[in-house]
Design an enzyme around this catalytic site. Structure first.
Site, mmCIF file in Angstrom:
data_model
loop_
_atom_site.group_PDB
_atom_site.id
_atom_site.type_symbol
_atom_site.label_atom_id
_atom_site.label_comp_id
_atom_site.label_asym_id
_atom_site.label_seq_id
_atom_site.Cartn_x
_atom_site.Cartn_y
_atom_site.Cartn_z
ATOM 1 N N LEU A 1 96.875 88.648 -34.661
ATOM 2 C CA LEU A 1 95.774 89.609 -34.648
ATOM 3 C C LEU A 1 96.233 90.886 -35.357
ATOM 4 C CD1 LEU A 1 92.874 90.016 -33.495
ATOM 5 C CD2 LEU A 1 93.966 91.515 -31.834
ATOM 6 N N GLU B 1 103.470 86.993 -32.074
ATOM 7 C CA GLU B 1 103.082 88.231 -31.370
ATOM 8 C C GLU B 1 103.192 87.989 -29.876
ATOM 9 O OE1 GLU B 1 98.881 89.025 -32.233
ATOM 10 O OE2 GLU B 1 98.498 86.877 -32.292
ATOM 11 N N TYR C 1 85.534 89.873 -29.237
ATOM 12 C CA TYR C 1 85.576 91.039 -28.371
ATOM 13 C C TYR C 1 86.432 92.136 -28.966
ATOM 14 C CZ TYR C 1 90.321 89.913 -26.634
ATOM 15 O OH TYR C 1 91.665 89.693 -26.528
ATOM 16 N N LYS D 1 89.310 88.032 -33.465
ATOM 17 C CA LYS D 1 89.540 88.373 -32.049
ATOM 18 C C LYS D 1 88.546 87.634 -31.158
ATOM 19 C CE LYS D 1 90.800 92.446 -29.294
ATOM 20 N NZ LYS D 1 92.039 91.914 -28.758
HETATM 21 N N1 PDD Z 1 94.605 92.625 -26.903
HETATM 22 N N2 PDD Z 1 97.593 90.563 -30.487
HETATM 23 C C1 PDD Z 1 96.803 89.976 -29.567
HETATM 24 C C2 PDD Z 1 96.853 88.491 -29.418
HETATM 25 C C3 PDD Z 1 95.931 90.757 -28.783
HETATM 26 O O1 PDD Z 1 95.127 90.166 -27.885
HETATM 27 C C4 PDD Z 1 95.925 92.166 -28.943
HETATM 28 C C5 PDD Z 1 95.004 93.066 -28.163
HETATM 29 C C6 PDD Z 1 96.790 92.734 -29.905
HETATM 30 C C7 PDD Z 1 96.831 94.225 -30.177
HETATM 31 O O2 PDD Z 1 95.660 94.657 -30.820
HETATM 32 P P1 PDD Z 1 95.121 96.157 -30.630
HETATM 33 O O3 PDD Z 1 96.251 97.034 -30.985
HETATM 34 O O4 PDD Z 1 94.002 96.250 -31.588
HETATM 35 O O5 PDD Z 1 94.726 96.294 -29.176
HETATM 36 C C8 PDD Z 1 97.599 91.895 -30.652
HETATM 37 C C9 PDD Z 1 93.663 93.391 -26.119
HETATM 38 C C10 PDD Z 1 94.164 94.732 -25.736
HETATM 39 C C11 PDD Z 1 93.201 92.564 -24.931
HETATM 40 O O6 PDD Z 1 93.028 91.375 -25.127
HETATM 41 O O7 PDD Z 1 93.003 93.097 -23.843
#
Ligand code: PDD
Length: 287
Positions: free
Chosen positions: A207, A183, A33, A151
Site C-alpha cells: 500500500l 510491509e 476504505y 486499499k
Molecule cells: N492501514 N500498509 C497497509 C497494509 C495498511 O493497511 C496501511 C494503513 C498502511 C499505511 O498507510 P497510511 O500511512 O496511509 O495509513 C500500509 C490503516 C491505518 C488501517 O487499516 O487501519
C-alpha cells in the site's frame, strides 16, 4: 455514548445505521476504505487520503460517491459531532447492493455505491506509551492478493497476522514474500542501516502509505538519506533501527524482529526524531 455516524447522505446514531445484507462489501469484500487521523480535532493529510481513495475507486471501477468538498465536510461534521480531539475517521465505499448475490458487477447506472463514515476517538494517539518503548514484530508469509496498492476491505489475512502476533506475545507482524519484507499488517516497514532509511519501493506489492510519503519527505528535508528498496528479515535484525508508519501509529519504533533485538533494543534516534517531526508538521498542516 452512541456515536453519530454517516450512511449514504444521513447522519445517524450508530445503532440506526443499517446496510443491506446484499451489499457487495459484505458479500464480496467489494469495497475500499481510508483512515484519516485526527489531531487537535483536525484532519491530517486529508488531500493525500482523498487522492488515494479516488485511485482505489478508479482501479476497481467503483463510482465516486461524493465530491471532494462534500467528503471533507462530512469528515469535519463527524469529528465535531463526536467531539474527537485525537483519533481517526474511517471511510468506506462499497460497490453497493444489487439486491441479490452475483459475481458480475451490477450496472453502475442502477446500483449506487454505499458510503459509510464513522469516527474513532483515541486519546493518547500522539503521546503514545508504545512509542516510548517501541513494539515487537514477528515475520509471517505474505499470502495476500497481488494488488495491495488498492486499499480494499479484504483484511482477513492482515487480521490473522495480528492474531499470529498476539499468539506469539508480540505486537504485530511483518509480511515476507520471496525472502523480502513487503510491509506490516496495517503499516509500512522501515529499517535504518548504513546511515540510510530503507523502505520497500512503491509497486503493486504494498500500500502506498500516505504517512510513508510524508515521512520520507520530512526525512529528506532533514538531510537524512533514504533508499527505497526491499530488505530481508536478517537485514532488519542486524539494522541499527526499525520502525513502521501508518495513519493510526504515525512513526512507531520497532525494537524486536522474530525474537532478535534491533540495535540497542530501545527506540532509535532516527525513529524518535521522525515521529516528533511528523507530529509537529501534521499539527501545523491539519485542516
Ligand atoms: N492501514 N500498509 C497497509 C497494509 C495498511 O493497511 C496501511 C494503513 C498502511 C499505511 O498507510 P497510511 O500511512 O496511509 O495509513 C500500509 C490503516 C491505518 C488501517 O487499516 O487501519
Amino acid at each position: 455514548m452512541s456515536r453519530t455516524v454517516y450512511l449514504n447522505g444521513d447522519y445517524l446514531p450508530e445503532e440506526e445505521a443499517k446496510v443491506s445484507i446484499f451489499d457487495r462489501g459484505f458479500l464480496m469484500a467489494d469495497g475500499v476504505y481510508e483512515v484519516t487521523s485526527v489531531l487537535d480535532g483536525k484532519l491530517v493529510d486529508f488531500d493525500g487520503h482523498l487522492a488515494r481513495l479516488e485511485r482505489s475507486l478508479s482501479e476497481l471501477d467503483i463510482e465516486k460517491p461524493a465530491a471532494f468538498d462534500d467528503l471533507l465536510e462530512i469528515h469535519r461534521e463527524l469529528v465535531a459531532r463526536n467531539n474527537v480531539v485525537e483519533g481517526g475517521v474511517y471511510l468506506q465505499v462499497t460497490r453497493g447492493s444489487a439486491g441479490d448475490r452475483d459475481f458480475v458487477f451490477p450496472d453502475p447506472e442502477v446500483v449506487k455505491p454505499t458510503l459509510v463514515l464513522f469516527t474513532q476517538s483515541k486519546p493518547g494517539l500522539a503521546d503514545s506509551p508504545a512509542a516510548r518503548t517501541g513494539i515487537k514484530v514477528i515475520s509471517i508469509d505474505d499470502i495476500r492478493w497481488g494488488r495491495r496498492d488498492i486499499k480494499t476491505v479484504q483484511l482477513l489475512y492482515p487480521s490473522m497476522g495480528k492474531m499470529m502476533a498476539k499468539a506469539a506475545g508480540v505486537d504485530d507482524a511483518w509480511l515476507v514474500e520471496d525472502g523480502h519484507v513487503t510491509e506490516g499488517t496495517s503499516n509500512n516497514a522501515y529499517i535504518v542501516t548504513g546511515g540510510k532509511i530503507v523502505t520497500r519501493d512503491l509497486s503493486h506489492d504494498i500500500l502506498h502509505g500516505i504517512t510513508r510519503a510524508a515521512v520520507l519527505r520530512f526525512a529528506r528535508e532533514a538531510q537524512m538519506e533514504v533508499e527505497e528498496r526491499a530488505f530481508t528479515i536478517a537485514e532488519a535484525q542486524g539494522a541499527d533501527e526499525a520502525f513502521i508508519t501508518s495513519a493510526s501509529t504515525f512513526v512507531m519504533p520497532v525494537v524486536e524482529v522474530d525474537g532478535v533485538k534491533v540495535g540497542s533494543g530501545a527506540p532509535g534516534p532516527v525513529a524518535v526524531r521522525l515521529r516528533e517531526i511528523y507530529i509537529e508538521e501534521s499539527r501545523k498542516s491539519a485542516i
